[in-house]
Motif scaffolding. Structure first.
Motif, PDB file in Angstrom:
ATOM      1  N   LEU A   1     -13.454  11.900  -7.838  1.00 11.78           N
ATOM      2  CA  LEU A   1     -14.312  12.711  -6.924  1.00 11.78           C
ATOM      3  C   LEU A   1     -14.979  13.949  -7.780  1.00 11.78           C
ATOM      4  O   LEU A   1     -14.032  14.836  -8.284  1.00 11.78           O
ATOM      5  CB  LEU A   1     -13.444  13.306  -5.968  1.00 11.78           C
ATOM      6  CG  LEU A   1     -13.051  12.132  -4.852  1.00 11.78           C
ATOM      7  CD1 LEU A   1     -11.945  12.322  -3.954  1.00 11.78           C
ATOM      8  CD2 LEU A   1     -14.165  11.503  -4.222  1.00 11.78           C
ATOM      9  N   PRO A   2     -16.081  14.287  -7.250  1.00  7.11           N
ATOM     10  CA  PRO A   2     -16.734  15.268  -7.887  1.00  7.11           C
ATOM     11  C   PRO A   2     -16.242  16.805  -7.503  1.00  7.11           C
ATOM     12  O   PRO A   2     -16.326  17.663  -8.417  1.00  7.11           O
ATOM     13  CB  PRO A   2     -18.087  15.403  -7.193  1.00  7.11           C
ATOM     14  CG  PRO A   2     -18.107  14.527  -5.996  1.00  7.11           C
ATOM     15  CD  PRO A   2     -17.171  13.454  -6.225  1.00  7.11           C
ATOM     16  N   GLU A   3     -15.737  16.935  -6.371  1.00  8.27           N
ATOM     17  CA  GLU A   3     -15.097  18.322  -5.667  1.00  8.27           C
ATOM     18  C   GLU A   3     -13.922  17.986  -5.257  1.00  8.27           C
ATOM     19  O   GLU A   3     -13.544  17.669  -4.117  1.00  8.27           O
ATOM     20  CB  GLU A   3     -16.155  18.917  -5.078  1.00  8.27           C
ATOM     21  CG  GLU A   3     -15.578  20.420  -4.935  1.00  8.27           C
ATOM     22  CD  GLU A   3     -16.528  21.258  -4.119  1.00  8.27           C
ATOM     23  OE1 GLU A   3     -17.429  22.023  -4.699  1.00  8.27           O
ATOM     24  OE2 GLU A   3     -16.384  20.926  -2.951  1.00  8.27           O
ATOM     25  N   VAL A   4     -12.634  18.677  -6.142  1.00  6.78           N
ATOM     26  CA  VAL A   4     -11.210  18.361  -5.519  1.00  6.78           C
ATOM     27  C   VAL A   4     -10.798  19.866  -5.513  1.00  6.78           C
ATOM     28  O   VAL A   4     -10.393  20.340  -6.695  1.00  6.78           O
ATOM     29  CB  VAL A   4     -10.565  17.638  -6.318  1.00  6.78           C
ATOM     30  CG1 VAL A   4      -8.890  17.457  -5.811  1.00  6.78           C
ATOM     31  CG2 VAL A   4     -10.823  16.085  -6.299  1.00  6.78           C
TER      32      VAL A   4
ATOM     33  N   ARG B   1     -13.622   7.166   1.103  1.00  8.33           N
ATOM     34  CA  ARG B   1     -14.905   6.246   0.293  1.00  8.33           C
ATOM     35  C   ARG B   1     -16.243   7.276   0.365  1.00  8.33           C
ATOM     36  O   ARG B   1     -16.990   7.472  -0.323  1.00  8.33           O
ATOM     37  CB  ARG B   1     -15.072   5.027   1.057  1.00  8.33           C
ATOM     38  CG  ARG B   1     -16.142   4.058   0.416  1.00  8.33           C
ATOM     39  CD  ARG B   1     -16.189   2.868   1.042  1.00  8.33           C
ATOM     40  NE  ARG B   1     -15.036   1.641   1.005  1.00  8.33           N
ATOM     41  CZ  ARG B   1     -14.370   1.466   2.261  1.00  8.33           C
ATOM     42  NH1 ARG B   1     -14.915   1.793   3.333  1.00  8.33           N
ATOM     43  NH2 ARG B   1     -13.482   0.795   1.907  1.00  8.33           N
ATOM     44  N   GLN B   2     -16.267   7.741   1.734  1.00  2.00           N
ATOM     45  CA  GLN B   2     -17.587   8.723   2.081  1.00  2.00           C
ATOM     46  C   GLN B   2     -17.625  10.115   1.505  1.00  2.00           C
ATOM     47  O   GLN B   2     -18.739  10.647   1.174  1.00  2.00           O
ATOM     48  CB  GLN B   2     -17.842   8.831   3.546  1.00  2.00           C
ATOM     49  CG  GLN B   2     -18.048   7.432   4.267  1.00  2.00           C
ATOM     50  CD  GLN B   2     -17.746   7.556   5.666  1.00  2.00           C
ATOM     51  OE1 GLN B   2     -17.212   8.635   6.098  1.00  2.00           O
ATOM     52  NE2 GLN B   2     -17.965   6.464   6.464  1.00  2.00           N
ATOM     53  N   THR B   3     -16.388  10.326   1.144  1.00  2.00           N
ATOM     54  CA  THR B   3     -16.357  12.025   0.716  1.00  2.00           C
ATOM     55  C   THR B   3     -16.787  12.428  -0.573  1.00  2.00           C
ATOM     56  O   THR B   3     -16.765  11.595  -1.597  1.00  2.00           O
ATOM     57  CB  THR B   3     -14.897  12.490   0.975  1.00  2.00           C
ATOM     58  OG1 THR B   3     -14.814  14.045   0.883  1.00  2.00           O
ATOM     59  CG2 THR B   3     -13.804  12.109  -0.153  1.00  2.00           C
ATOM     60  N   LYS B   4     -17.518  13.667  -0.725  1.00  7.06           N
ATOM     61  CA  LYS B   4     -17.667  14.024  -1.982  1.00  7.06           C
ATOM     62  C   LYS B   4     -16.592  15.304  -2.414  1.00  7.06           C
ATOM     63  O   LYS B   4     -16.483  15.785  -3.527  1.00  7.06           O
ATOM     64  CB  LYS B   4     -19.121  14.696  -1.966  1.00  7.06           C
ATOM     65  CG  LYS B   4     -20.037  13.724  -1.630  1.00  7.06           C
ATOM     66  CD  LYS B   4     -20.868  13.278  -2.976  1.00  7.06           C
ATOM     67  CE  LYS B   4     -21.582  11.792  -2.833  1.00  7.06           C
ATOM     68  NZ  LYS B   4     -20.973  10.855  -2.060  1.00  7.06           N
TER      69      LYS B   4
ATOM     70  N   ALA C   1     -14.672  26.617   0.943  1.00  6.07           N
ATOM     71  CA  ALA C   1     -14.465  25.122   0.626  1.00  6.07           C
ATOM     72  C   ALA C   1     -14.025  24.721   1.765  1.00  6.07           C
ATOM     73  O   ALA C   1     -14.486  23.480   2.059  1.00  6.07           O
ATOM     74  CB  ALA C   1     -13.148  25.192  -0.194  1.00  6.07           C
ATOM     75  N   ALA C   2     -13.489  25.184   2.890  1.00  7.07           N
ATOM     76  CA  ALA C   2     -12.922  24.744   4.190  1.00  7.07           C
ATOM     77  C   ALA C   2     -13.942  24.422   4.863  1.00  7.07           C
ATOM     78  O   ALA C   2     -14.199  23.475   5.630  1.00  7.07           O
ATOM     79  CB  ALA C   2     -11.949  25.745   4.842  1.00  7.07           C
ATOM     80  N   LYS C   3     -15.169  25.370   4.664  1.00  2.00           N
ATOM     81  CA  LYS C   3     -16.453  25.205   5.388  1.00  2.00           C
ATOM     82  C   LYS C   3     -17.380  23.898   5.250  1.00  2.00           C
ATOM     83  O   LYS C   3     -18.138  23.280   5.706  1.00  2.00           O
ATOM     84  CB  LYS C   3     -17.275  26.620   5.597  1.00  2.00           C
ATOM     85  CG  LYS C   3     -16.824  27.487   6.534  1.00  2.00           C
ATOM     86  CD  LYS C   3     -17.638  28.693   6.437  1.00  2.00           C
ATOM     87  CE  LYS C   3     -17.005  29.861   7.444  1.00  2.00           C
ATOM     88  NZ  LYS C   3     -16.906  30.905   6.785  1.00  2.00           N
ATOM     89  N   SER C   4     -16.908  23.681   3.802  1.00  4.42           N
ATOM     90  CA  SER C   4     -17.924  22.675   3.113  1.00  4.42           C
ATOM     91  C   SER C   4     -17.383  21.164   2.853  1.00  4.42           C
ATOM     92  O   SER C   4     -18.036  20.283   2.422  1.00  4.42           O
ATOM     93  CB  SER C   4     -18.695  23.229   1.900  1.00  4.42           C
ATOM     94  OG  SER C   4     -17.695  23.459   0.935  1.00  4.42           O
TER      95      SER C   4
END
Ligand code: BV8
Ligand code: ZN
Length: 246
Positions: free
Chosen positions: A93-96, A13-16, A175-178
């Motif tokens: 989701l905005p970024e997958v 729910r919280q993830t972007k 991507a793994a960092k953010s």
């Protein structure tokens, strides 16, 4: 039916930004054999004998035999529910981001837009002499595919002892960092530097969720592990997300 925990739903729910780090296990239900474990292809053939440049130069015909066999299986395979679910998450989701060790192109064929291929792609081939690329339609009839310049043609995959494509690895590390949530799906996590991305995500305090049919050497790093088939479990995450987060 798999019970997706409240914590996971809360995180979704919280993830972007979600990263799906995948290995051969995600394509198992598409009929593509995995590498290790009881039905692994490498049980019969050793990677040293096949997936490395020296083996190729010593016996290009044998290595091509193996890749032609795998190309055939991949050509006849379809993305399964796991690949399709990851692609469907893009609607919500905005970024997958998909970071895959697989060379079968099934994530793209399922509709995933951001796909980083750490170990190359079996549908691409190139001449080791002049680096001319040959795509899927090039003739595989010759026992040893050879370029018009006379050089040997090889599959565009990363063999043992070879460096991963810098752009793919660099983008995967970013991507793994953010990301907020980092899924580890269908991988034994024994091959490096690919597996180091799991540690990068952990250090970036992403929420780590493993999906595998059995425990792996990285299960101890996970916030949550779901044991079962990726093609059955991943759709459950999406259902839970759509029910609770929309
Ligand atoms: C490198 C492409 C820098 C080809 C692959 C000596 C010299 C150089 C390097 C090394 C060395 N010794 C060790 C290394 C490092 C080496 C390495 O990590 N070795 C390991 C094995 C110990 N790495 C490298 O060589 C890398 N390069 O380091 O370069 C360098 C350069 C020069 C000198 C020094 C250093 C390159 C590694 C890339 C190798 N290429 N593939 C091809 O595919 O033909 S690796 C191969 O393994 C595939 O890419 C595969 O994806 C990958 C990882 O395997 P998995 O995907 O995890 O698959 P696996 O079968 O293992 O597991 C499947 C999982 O799915 C299981 O857990 C199973 O339980 C689960 N599962 C099954 N069904 C399901 C499921 N889960 C869910 N649902 C299901 N239905
Ligand atoms: Zn050439």
């Amino acid at each position: 039916m798999y019970k997706i925990s409240e914590r996971t739903i809360e995180k979704l729910r919280q993830t972007k930004s979600i990263v799906f780090f995948t290995g051969a296990g995600i394509s198992a239900e598409s009929g593509i054999p995995i590498f290790r474990g009881k039905d692994g292809i490498w049980n019969k053939l050793k990677p040293e004998e096949l997936a490395n440049f020296d083996a190729f130069m010593r016996n290009p015909e044998m290595v091509w035999e193996w890749y032609k066999h795998r190309k055939q299986i991949i050509k006849e395979s379809q993305p399964n529910a796991a690949h399709k679910t990851i692609a469907e998450f893009q609607k919500y989701l905005p970024e997958v981001v998909v970071v895959t060790q697989n060379i079968d192109n099934l994530h793209r064929r399922a509709g995933s837009k951001i796909v980083y291929e750490l170990h190359g792609n079996i549908e691409r081939n190139y001449c080791i002499n002049c680096h001319k690329f040959y795509t899927e339609d090039f003739e595989l009839t010759d026992k040893i595919p050879t370029c018009e310049c006379g050089g040997l043609i090889r599959p565009d995959v990363v063999w043992f002892g070879e460096y991963l494509p810098e752009d793919q690895l660099g983008a995967s590390e970013k991507a793994a960092k953010s990301c907020n949530v980092f899924f580890v799906v269908g991988t034994s996590a024994v091959v490096y530097p690919a597996a180091s991305l799991i540690y990068t995500a952990k250090e970036n305090s992403a929420y780590l969720i493993e999906v595998n049919i059995e425990e792996t050497e990285v299960s101890r790093l996970m916030n949550e592990s779901y044991f079962g088939k990726a093609g059955e479990i991943l759709p459950e995450f999406l259902e839970a997300y759509k029910k609770d987060c929309r």
